[in-house]
Write a protein that holds these residues in place. Structure first.
Motif, short mmCIF file in Angstrom:
data_model
loop_
_atom_site.label_atom_id
_atom_site.label_comp_id
_atom_site.label_asym_id
_atom_site.label_seq_id
_atom_site.Cartn_x
_atom_site.Cartn_y
_atom_site.Cartn_z
N GLU A 1 63.26 16.84 77.30
CA GLU A 1 63.62 18.02 76.21
C GLU A 1 63.00 17.56 74.89
O GLU A 1 62.95 16.23 74.68
N LEU A 2 62.71 18.36 74.08
CA LEU A 2 62.38 18.22 72.86
C LEU A 2 63.49 17.59 71.69
O LEU A 2 64.58 18.24 72.10
N ALA A 3 63.09 16.65 71.07
CA ALA A 3 64.08 16.25 70.23
C ALA A 3 64.60 17.14 68.90
O ALA A 3 63.68 17.83 68.90
N ALA A 4 65.50 17.02 68.59
CA ALA A 4 66.04 18.23 67.57
C ALA A 4 65.11 18.14 66.24
O ALA A 4 64.63 17.12 65.97
N GLU A 5 64.82 19.26 65.77
CA GLU A 5 64.32 19.24 64.54
C GLU A 5 62.83 18.48 64.59
O GLU A 5 62.46 17.61 63.71
N SER A 6 62.09 18.92 65.65
CA SER A 6 60.66 18.35 66.14
C SER A 6 59.74 18.91 65.05
O SER A 6 59.95 20.14 64.55
N ASN A 7 58.72 18.12 64.81
CA ASN A 7 57.46 18.77 64.27
C ASN A 7 56.32 18.38 64.87
O ASN A 7 56.56 17.75 66.17
N ALA A 8 55.00 18.80 64.43
CA ALA A 8 53.84 18.50 65.29
C ALA A 8 53.77 16.98 65.73
O ALA A 8 53.35 16.48 66.73
N SER B 1 55.04 13.58 73.61
CA SER B 1 54.10 13.84 74.55
C SER B 1 53.39 12.46 75.21
O SER B 1 53.46 12.34 76.37
N PHE B 2 52.79 12.00 74.19
CA PHE B 2 52.11 10.64 74.60
C PHE B 2 53.30 9.74 75.37
O PHE B 2 52.51 9.25 76.51
N SER B 3 54.30 9.57 74.86
CA SER B 3 55.11 8.80 75.55
C SER B 3 55.74 9.27 76.82
O SER B 3 55.68 8.51 77.93
N LEU B 4 55.73 10.42 76.88
CA LEU B 4 56.13 11.13 78.41
C LEU B 4 54.90 10.92 79.43
O LEU B 4 55.27 10.30 80.48
N ILE B 5 53.67 11.01 78.76
CA ILE B 5 52.26 11.13 79.74
C ILE B 5 52.42 9.29 80.24
O ILE B 5 52.10 9.19 81.40
N HIS B 6 52.37 8.47 79.24
CA HIS B 6 52.24 7.10 79.37
C HIS B 6 53.54 6.49 80.60
O HIS B 6 52.95 5.95 81.59
N GLU B 7 54.71 7.26 80.36
CA GLU B 7 55.63 6.76 81.55
C GLU B 7 55.26 7.28 82.80
O GLU B 7 55.69 6.78 83.59
N LEU B 8 54.80 8.77 82.88
CA LEU B 8 54.62 9.13 83.91
C LEU B 8 53.20 8.61 84.78
O LEU B 8 53.61 8.09 86.09
N LEU B 9 52.44 8.23 84.06
CA LEU B 9 51.09 7.36 84.55
C LEU B 9 51.66 5.82 85.18
O LEU B 9 51.46 5.52 86.19
N GLU B 10 52.59 5.36 84.40
CA GLU B 10 53.10 3.93 84.69
C GLU B 10 53.96 3.71 85.82
O GLU B 10 53.77 3.07 86.63
N THR B 11 54.89 5.05 85.70
CA THR B 11 55.92 4.66 86.90
C THR B 11 55.20 5.08 88.08
O THR B 11 55.72 4.51 89.31
N ASN B 12 54.08 5.81 88.19
CA ASN B 12 53.45 6.23 89.51
C ASN B 12 52.37 5.61 89.76
O ASN B 12 51.30 5.87 90.61
N HIS B 13 51.93 4.48 88.83
CA HIS B 13 50.78 3.45 89.20
C HIS B 13 49.69 4.41 89.16
O HIS B 13 48.63 3.91 89.87
N TYR C 1 58.66 24.95 77.50
CA TYR C 1 59.96 24.91 77.89
C TYR C 1 60.31 23.41 78.11
O TYR C 1 60.62 22.64 79.07
N GLY C 2 60.16 22.90 76.88
CA GLY C 2 60.32 21.51 76.69
C GLY C 2 59.05 20.93 76.85
O GLY C 2 57.82 21.46 77.45
N LEU C 3 58.86 19.45 76.97
CA LEU C 3 57.57 18.75 77.26
C LEU C 3 57.58 18.60 78.71
O LEU C 3 58.62 18.19 79.08
N ARG C 4 56.42 18.90 79.37
CA ARG C 4 55.98 18.91 80.80
C ARG C 4 54.69 18.43 80.85
O ARG C 4 53.57 18.77 80.20
#
Length: 318
Positions: free
Chosen positions: A54-61, A68-80, A34-37
Motif C-alpha cells: 500500500e502507498l504510505a499516506a500523503e505520498s509524493n513523487a 517502489s525501489f524498496s519493494l523491488i529490492h525486497e522482491l528480488l532479494e526474497t526470491n534470490h 492499485y498501490g505499488l505492485r
C-alpha cells in the motif's frame, strides 16, 4: 490469482524473447494505480514472482519512488534474483507521460511528478533499461499479450474508475500517437456549451453525481448498480455515452475487440459489457457487416504491472 500467474508463466514460455540468455529477468512496475505492485520473471517464464504494498499516506513523487525501489529490492532479494540480471523494466504511471523521454508530465492526484524523468531514476537504481507508459496504455498492452485480447492484433481498452483512461493496440503494437496520448477519449469535451469532459460523466465521481441529481444519494457503486430507478437511469445514460463514443472508435480504427476495465466495470460486470456491446453494434455502420465484442478485462488489480512486464518483454525483440 494462482491461475493468472500460472497462465502468465505458460504464455511467456511460448515465446522467444530475443538474444538474451535464460537467466535474464524483466520487471513490471505499477507506480500506485492499485498501490505499488511489481512482477519479475525470467524470460523463459520458469520463475515468476510478484509483490505489492500500500502507498504510505500523503505520498509524493519522491516517497513513491523510494517505496517502489524498496519493494523491488525486497522482491528480488526474497526470491534470490540478482539485480544485475535485470535487463528491462516496464513502468506504469497514473497520469500523462512522455514515453520517448521517459518523463511523467503530471499527476492529477499527487505532487512532484511534473516533468520528472522516472526512467532515469530507475536506471540509476537498477542499471536496467527502463520504459514508461500511462497505466491505461499498459493495461491495454497487457490484455493484448496475456489477457482478454491475446487472440487478436487490434484492440481498444477503456478504463472506468476515478478517471477515464484508454489504451490502443494496433497490429500488435502499442499505439501512442504524437503526444503519447492516443485514444484518450475520456478527456474529450462532449459539448461546445461547457467545459465538461466525458470523464466527468463516466468516472466514479461523475456517475455518483448524476445519481444524486436523480435523487439517489450514495457514494457506493454497488447501491448505484442495484437501484431500479435513479441508479438504473444513471447507468442507462452512461451506456448511451459509452456506446456512442466507442462506436466512433470502431468506425475510425476498426478494432477486433473492445475491452472495458476499472472498478466501474468490475461493479457493472457482464451486464454492463453486454449493454455497451449492444449499443455499439447498433450504432456502427452495417457495411461491412461485423459484430464487435465488448468484453471485461481479465488481469484485474495486477493489470498495470503485468502490462509493464509485457512492454519490457516485447522490447527485447526490438
Amino acid at each position: 490469482m494462482t491461475e493468472l500467474w500460472n497462465s502468465l508463466k505458460q504464455q511467456i514460455a511460448q515465446h522467444n524473447w530475443g538474444l538474451f540468455g535464460p537467466t535474464s529477468y524483466v520487471l513490471g512496475v505499477d507506480l500506485g494505480s492499485y498501490g505499488l505492485r511489481a512482477v519479475v520473471t525470467d524470460i523463459c517464464g520458469e520463475h515468476l514472482f510478484h509483490a505489492n504494498r500500500e502507498l504510505a499516506a500523503e505520498s509524493n513523487a519522491t516517497t513513491v519512488l523510494e517505496q517502489s525501489f524498496s519493494l523491488i529490492h525486497e522482491l528480488l532479494e526474497t526470491n534470490h534474483v540478482p539485480a544485475q540480471q535485470l535487463v528491462r523494466i516496464g513502468v506504469g504511471f497514473g497520469g500523462p507521460v512522455d514515453a520517448v523521454r521517459g518523463v511523467t508530465r503530471r499527476s492529477y492526484r499527487m505532487a512532484g511528478w511534473d516533468d520528472l524523468n522516472v526512467c532515469e531514476q530507475f536506471e540509476a537504481a537498477f542499471d536496467a533499461q527502463t520504459l514508461i507508459e500511462n497505466d491505461a496504455s499498459l493495461i491495454a498492452f497487457g490484455e493484448y499479450m496475456f489477457g482478454a485480447g491475446r487472440d487478436v492484433q487490434d484492440l481498444y481498452y477503456l478504463h472506468l474508475s476515478t478517471g477515464v483512461g484508454s489504451g490502443l493496440v494496433l497490429n500488435g503494437q502499442l499505439h501512442r500517437g504524437v503526444t503519447t496520448s492516443a485514444g484518450e477519449i475520456g478527456h474529450a469535451r462532449y459539448s461546445l456549451s461547457h467545459q465538461r469532459e466525458i470523464e466527468d460523466l463516466l468516472s466514479i465521481r461523475g456517475l455518483l453525481a448524476r445519481a444524486n441529481e436523480l435523487g439517489l444519494q450514495t457514494d457506493d457503486l454497488d447501491i448505484l448498480f442495484n437501484d431500479p430507478e435513479a441508479g438504473a437511469k444513471t447507468i442507462s445514460e452512461a451506456v448511451d455515452v459509452l456506446g456512442l463514443g466507442l462506436a466512433g472508435v470502431v468506425q475510425l480504427l476498426d478494432p477486433a475487440l473492445l475491452v472495458l476495465g476499472g472498478i466501474v466495470t468490475r461493479k457493472g460486470g457482464d451486464g454492463l459489457c453486454s449493454a455497451v456491446e449492444a449499443q455499439v453494434n447498433q450504432l456502427i455502420s452495417p457495411t461491412p457487416q461485423r459484430h464487435v465484442p465488448v468484453v471485461h478485462s481479465l488481469l484485474g488489480a495486477e493489470a498495470v504491472a503485468i502490462g509493464g512486464l509485457a512492454l519490457a518483454l516485447q522490447s527485447l525483440n526490438q
